[in-house]
Design a protein around this motif. Structure first.
Motif, PDB file in Angstrom:
ATOM      1  N   ILE A 220      -4.855   4.864 -11.760  1.00  0.00           N
ATOM      2  CA  ILE A 220      -4.234   5.002 -10.439  1.00  0.00           C
ATOM      3  C   ILE A 220      -2.764   4.601 -10.488  1.00  0.00           C
ATOM      4  O   ILE A 220      -1.904   5.253  -9.886  1.00  0.00           O
ATOM      5  CB  ILE A 220      -5.018   4.181  -9.406  1.00  0.00           C
ATOM      6  CG1 ILE A 220      -6.397   4.824  -9.187  1.00  0.00           C
ATOM      7  CG2 ILE A 220      -4.265   4.082  -8.085  1.00  0.00           C
ATOM      8  CD1 ILE A 220      -7.360   3.998  -8.387  1.00  0.00           C
ATOM      9  N   ARG A 221      -2.450   3.551 -11.247  1.00  0.00           N
ATOM     10  CA  ARG A 221      -1.056   3.124 -11.351  1.00  0.00           C
ATOM     11  C   ARG A 221      -0.190   4.163 -12.052  1.00  0.00           C
ATOM     12  O   ARG A 221       0.943   4.445 -11.643  1.00  0.00           O
ATOM     13  CB  ARG A 221      -0.976   1.803 -12.127  1.00  0.00           C
ATOM     14  CG  ARG A 221       0.424   1.194 -12.148  1.00  0.00           C
ATOM     15  CD  ARG A 221       0.538   0.099 -13.179  1.00  0.00           C
ATOM     16  NE  ARG A 221       0.515   0.633 -14.537  1.00  0.00           N
ATOM     17  CZ  ARG A 221       0.627  -0.136 -15.637  1.00  0.00           C
ATOM     18  NH1 ARG A 221       0.718  -1.449 -15.509  1.00  0.00           N
ATOM     19  NH2 ARG A 221       0.614   0.410 -16.833  1.00  0.00           N
ATOM     20  N   GLU A 222      -0.715   4.755 -13.117  1.00  0.00           N
ATOM     21  CA  GLU A 222       0.084   5.675 -13.917  1.00  0.00           C
ATOM     22  C   GLU A 222       0.189   7.069 -13.321  1.00  0.00           C
ATOM     23  O   GLU A 222       1.212   7.734 -13.469  1.00  0.00           O
ATOM     24  CB  GLU A 222      -0.502   5.784 -15.327  1.00  0.00           C
ATOM     25  CG  GLU A 222      -0.373   4.531 -16.172  1.00  0.00           C
ATOM     26  CD  GLU A 222       1.052   4.287 -16.651  1.00  0.00           C
ATOM     27  OE1 GLU A 222       1.860   5.242 -16.635  1.00  0.00           O
ATOM     28  OE2 GLU A 222       1.348   3.153 -17.050  1.00  0.00           O
ATOM     29  N   PHE A 223      -0.851   7.532 -12.628  1.00  0.00           N
ATOM     30  CA  PHE A 223      -0.934   8.961 -12.351  1.00  0.00           C
ATOM     31  C   PHE A 223      -1.136   9.355 -10.889  1.00  0.00           C
ATOM     32  O   PHE A 223      -1.147  10.555 -10.598  1.00  0.00           O
ATOM     33  CB  PHE A 223      -2.076   9.574 -13.177  1.00  0.00           C
ATOM     34  CG  PHE A 223      -2.004   9.262 -14.634  1.00  0.00           C
ATOM     35  CD1 PHE A 223      -0.860   9.539 -15.372  1.00  0.00           C
ATOM     36  CD2 PHE A 223      -3.069   8.672 -15.296  1.00  0.00           C
ATOM     37  CE1 PHE A 223      -0.783   9.239 -16.721  1.00  0.00           C
ATOM     38  CE2 PHE A 223      -3.004   8.369 -16.642  1.00  0.00           C
ATOM     39  CZ  PHE A 223      -1.854   8.648 -17.351  1.00  0.00           C
ATOM     40  N   SER A 224      -1.350   8.419  -9.984  1.00  0.00           N
ATOM     41  CA  SER A 224      -1.655   8.817  -8.608  1.00  0.00           C
ATOM     42  C   SER A 224      -0.519   8.446  -7.664  1.00  0.00           C
ATOM     43  O   SER A 224       0.353   7.640  -8.013  1.00  0.00           O
ATOM     44  CB  SER A 224      -2.956   8.151  -8.138  1.00  0.00           C
ATOM     45  OG  SER A 224      -2.700   6.877  -7.601  1.00  0.00           O
ATOM     46  N   PRO A 225      -0.531   8.979  -6.446  1.00  0.00           N
ATOM     47  CA  PRO A 225       0.452   8.568  -5.439  1.00  0.00           C
ATOM     48  C   PRO A 225       0.173   7.176  -4.879  1.00  0.00           C
ATOM     49  O   PRO A 225       0.932   6.689  -4.048  1.00  0.00           O
ATOM     50  CB  PRO A 225       0.290   9.631  -4.331  1.00  0.00           C
ATOM     51  CG  PRO A 225      -0.491  10.745  -4.929  1.00  0.00           C
ATOM     52  CD  PRO A 225      -1.344  10.117  -5.988  1.00  0.00           C
ATOM     53  N   LEU A 226      -0.920   6.527  -5.303  1.00  0.00           N
ATOM     54  CA  LEU A 226      -1.336   5.241  -4.746  1.00  0.00           C
ATOM     55  C   LEU A 226      -0.999   4.084  -5.675  1.00  0.00           C
ATOM     56  O   LEU A 226      -1.637   3.028  -5.614  1.00  0.00           O
ATOM     57  CB  LEU A 226      -2.851   5.261  -4.476  1.00  0.00           C
ATOM     58  CG  LEU A 226      -3.339   6.349  -3.536  1.00  0.00           C
ATOM     59  CD1 LEU A 226      -4.857   6.349  -3.457  1.00  0.00           C
ATOM     60  CD2 LEU A 226      -2.740   6.166  -2.148  1.00  0.00           C
ATOM     61  N   ARG A 227       0.012   4.243  -6.504  1.00  0.00           N
ATOM     62  CA  ARG A 227       0.300   3.217  -7.520  1.00  0.00           C
ATOM     63  C   ARG A 227       0.585   1.853  -6.904  1.00  0.00           C
ATOM     64  O   ARG A 227       0.286   0.825  -7.512  1.00  0.00           O
ATOM     65  CB  ARG A 227       1.456   3.656  -8.407  1.00  0.00           C
ATOM     66  CG  ARG A 227       2.752   4.012  -7.675  1.00  0.00           C
ATOM     67  CD  ARG A 227       3.801   4.566  -8.649  1.00  0.00           C
ATOM     68  NE  ARG A 227       3.305   5.719  -9.359  1.00  0.00           N
ATOM     69  CZ  ARG A 227       3.385   6.963  -8.891  1.00  0.00           C
ATOM     70  NH1 ARG A 227       3.923   7.187  -7.689  1.00  0.00           N
ATOM     71  NH2 ARG A 227       2.929   7.978  -9.589  1.00  0.00           N
ATOM     72  N   ASP A 228       1.132   1.816  -5.664  1.00  0.00           N
ATOM     73  CA  ASP A 228       1.430   0.530  -5.032  1.00  0.00           C
ATOM     74  C   ASP A 228       0.162  -0.231  -4.652  1.00  0.00           C
ATOM     75  O   ASP A 228       0.217  -1.443  -4.414  1.00  0.00           O
ATOM     76  CB  ASP A 228       2.290   0.731  -3.780  1.00  0.00           C
ATOM     77  CG  ASP A 228       3.696   1.212  -4.112  1.00  0.00           C
ATOM     78  OD1 ASP A 228       4.110   1.054  -5.279  1.00  0.00           O
ATOM     79  OD2 ASP A 228       4.372   1.743  -3.212  1.00  0.00           O
ATOM     80  N   GLN A 229      -0.960   0.465  -4.580  1.00  0.00           N
ATOM     81  CA  GLN A 229      -2.230  -0.171  -4.230  1.00  0.00           C
ATOM     82  C   GLN A 229      -3.148  -0.336  -5.439  1.00  0.00           C
ATOM     83  O   GLN A 229      -4.295  -0.761  -5.301  1.00  0.00           O
ATOM     84  CB  GLN A 229      -2.949   0.669  -3.163  1.00  0.00           C
ATOM     85  CG  GLN A 229      -2.260   0.674  -1.806  1.00  0.00           C
ATOM     86  CD  GLN A 229      -2.285  -0.709  -1.154  1.00  0.00           C
ATOM     87  OE1 GLN A 229      -3.223  -1.473  -1.322  1.00  0.00           O
ATOM     88  NE2 GLN A 229      -1.238  -1.011  -0.398  1.00  0.00           N
ATOM     89  N   ALA A 230      -2.653  -0.022  -6.626  1.00  0.00           N
ATOM     90  CA  ALA A 230      -3.514   0.000  -7.804  1.00  0.00           C
ATOM     91  C   ALA A 230      -4.131  -1.363  -8.109  1.00  0.00           C
ATOM     92  O   ALA A 230      -5.263  -1.449  -8.592  1.00  0.00           O
ATOM     93  CB  ALA A 230      -2.728   0.499  -9.017  1.00  0.00           C
ATOM     94  N   GLN A 231      -3.397  -2.454  -7.813  1.00  0.00           N
ATOM     95  CA  GLN A 231      -3.936  -3.770  -8.128  1.00  0.00           C
ATOM     96  C   GLN A 231      -5.217  -4.068  -7.359  1.00  0.00           C
ATOM     97  O   GLN A 231      -6.040  -4.874  -7.807  1.00  0.00           O
ATOM     98  CB  GLN A 231      -2.903  -4.854  -7.851  1.00  0.00           C
ATOM     99  CG  GLN A 231      -1.876  -5.018  -8.963  1.00  0.00           C
ATOM    100  CD  GLN A 231      -1.110  -6.304  -8.852  1.00  0.00           C
ATOM    101  OE1 GLN A 231      -0.951  -6.854  -7.763  1.00  0.00           O
ATOM    102  NE2 GLN A 231      -0.614  -6.799  -9.969  1.00  0.00           N
ATOM    103  N   ALA A 232      -5.398  -3.429  -6.210  1.00  0.00           N
ATOM    104  CA  ALA A 232      -6.637  -3.645  -5.464  1.00  0.00           C
ATOM    105  C   ALA A 232      -7.843  -3.190  -6.274  1.00  0.00           C
ATOM    106  O   ALA A 232      -8.919  -3.797  -6.209  1.00  0.00           O
ATOM    107  CB  ALA A 232      -6.581  -2.899  -4.131  1.00  0.00           C
TER     108      ALA A 232
END
Length: 411
Positions: A91-103
């Protein structure tokens, strides 16, 4: 018209991941349903709520890179860290949701072990943890036992404020009854299909999905994107219209989606496959077609699922011949073979330029591959591969970052 509409991304996502293990798709949708209702009760802004619902749908995507599926559906399991790390990295590398990846990284971390300020996504991670815990508890216990379980674990496993919020929403919206009856599915599917996903976001989600398939095996990491790059290079050098190049791009990108249904031990088999193994491997084409046929431009679908057909009828799955195959379909078939020849596989190292040229020339002269497309490859070999390598470099770099970060986080 776009070759793939944004509203169709999640039907494609669901159908693809369902081919590997339907339990995870069902679990992901149930978690998303619970998260959605809790966010609504919290007064979450519409766009953020949709983003977090998408995150909930994807929260276990890392399991498709691991062997944890059997263990992770048991709530008491301790083997949940691997898929959490991979999901976070995808999710961090490839999606538009990288800011929420830590969740996603922390969605199995208990409330009492989750220091305040550990991550900006703390509340979301705990919300996923609660919804995940509710669904896994219900798999082995009667619904009426859930309130006691949640209150007993409030302040320990779960955020006590979220526990009370969940119980309030359950009372209002009858969440558990809807989960039991299956009514939640139509409600959730309506929500997801109504998402306002931009073409750029749709492209990013599609790329992430393709990565989740390719990254299952180290020997296939760059194949799809090398094949896509080669296809686009050939289309551009043949002077095809931009709209056609876009269809070729998406057809090439989707061509191996069905490999999600092929066991990793076959994908990475170190020798010649047996007849039954080869028959199973070849089913990836029909699986790809089943996944995408209702959700993409029909021409894109045909480009994707005809990449193993040959002009002399010796290909599969339909044994089509030259008169049945368009230039776009022939072009992608050549690109797929070229990518396989120059790439490393579990059963071979990459071939030399001399051998690649010899094999391509032979297949063209024997009436299996399109002469015009093959001739273009042979006449501009170095330039085509140099451009394709340039395109794929970020993919390889991203994969290496994921490997390094996985090792760092896993310890």
């Amino acid at each position: 018209m776009e070759p793939i509409l944004g509203k169709n991304i999640f039907p494609i996502l669901r159908s693809t991941l369902n081919r590997l293990d339907g339990r995870l798709v069902d679990h992901g949708e149930r978690v998303t349903y619970l998260v959605c209702h809790m966010l609504r009760q919290m007064g979450c802004p519409a766009r953020r709520m949709l983003d977090l619902c998408i995150l909930a749908v994807l929260h276990d995507i890392g399991a498709y890179k691991t062997d944890e599926v059997d263990d992770m559906i048991l709530f008491e399991t301790r083997r949940v860290w691997n898929h959490s790390i991979y999901g976070y990295l995808f999710i961090r590398e490839f999606s538009p949701l990288r800011d929420q990846a830590q969740a996603v990284l922390y969605h199995h971390l208990d409330y009492e072990r989750f220091p305040v300020g550990k991550t900006e996504s703390r509340e979301t991670a705990l919300l996923l943890h609660l919804a995940d815990g509710v669904d896994t508890w219900l798999r082995g216990h009667p619904p009426e036992s859930l309130p006691g379980f949640l209150r007993e674990n409030a302040g320990k496993r779960f955020d006590p404020r979220q526990v009370e919020l969940f119980l309030q929403v359950q009372e209002q919206d009858r969440l558990l009854q809807n989960l039991q009856s299956g009514q939640y599915q139509s409600e959730l599917h309506t929500l997801l299909e109504g998402l306002d996903i931009t073409p750029s976001e749709a492209h990013q989600y599609l790329r992430m999905l393709v990565y989740s398939v390719d990254f299952r095996s180290e020997t296939t990491v760059a194949h799809t994107f090398m094949m896509t790059a080669l296809s686009v290079q050939l289309a551009w050098r043949l002077g095809l219209p931009l709209a056609q190049c876009r269809k070729i791009y998406y057809g090439a990108m989707l061509h191996d989606l069905g490999k999600i249904a092929i066991p990793t031990e076959i994908l990475e088999f170190p020798g010649t496959l047996t007849a039954p193994q080869m028959a199973l491997m070849r089913t990836h084409v029909s699986v790809s077609e089943e996944i995408i046929k209702d959700f993409v431009d029909p021409e894109v679908c045909r480009i994707a699922v005809r990449h193993h057909e040959k002009l002399d009828g010796s290909g599969y799955p339909r044994g089509l011949r030259a008169g049945d195959l368009t230039l776009s379909e022939r072009l992608v078939a050549v690109a797929d073979i070229l990518s396989a020849l120059i790439g490393r596989r579990s059963y071979k190292e990459s071939f030399s330029e001399e051998k690649v040229r010899h094999l391509l020339r032979g297949m063209s002269e024997n009436g299996k591959l399109d002469g015009q497309v093959t001739g273009l490859v042979l006449s501009q070999y170095d330039d085509i591969l140099r451009a394709a390598d340039e395109y794929c470099r970020p993919v390889i770099e991203a994969y290496q970052r994921m490997k390094d970060e996985y090792q760092r986080l896993h310890g």
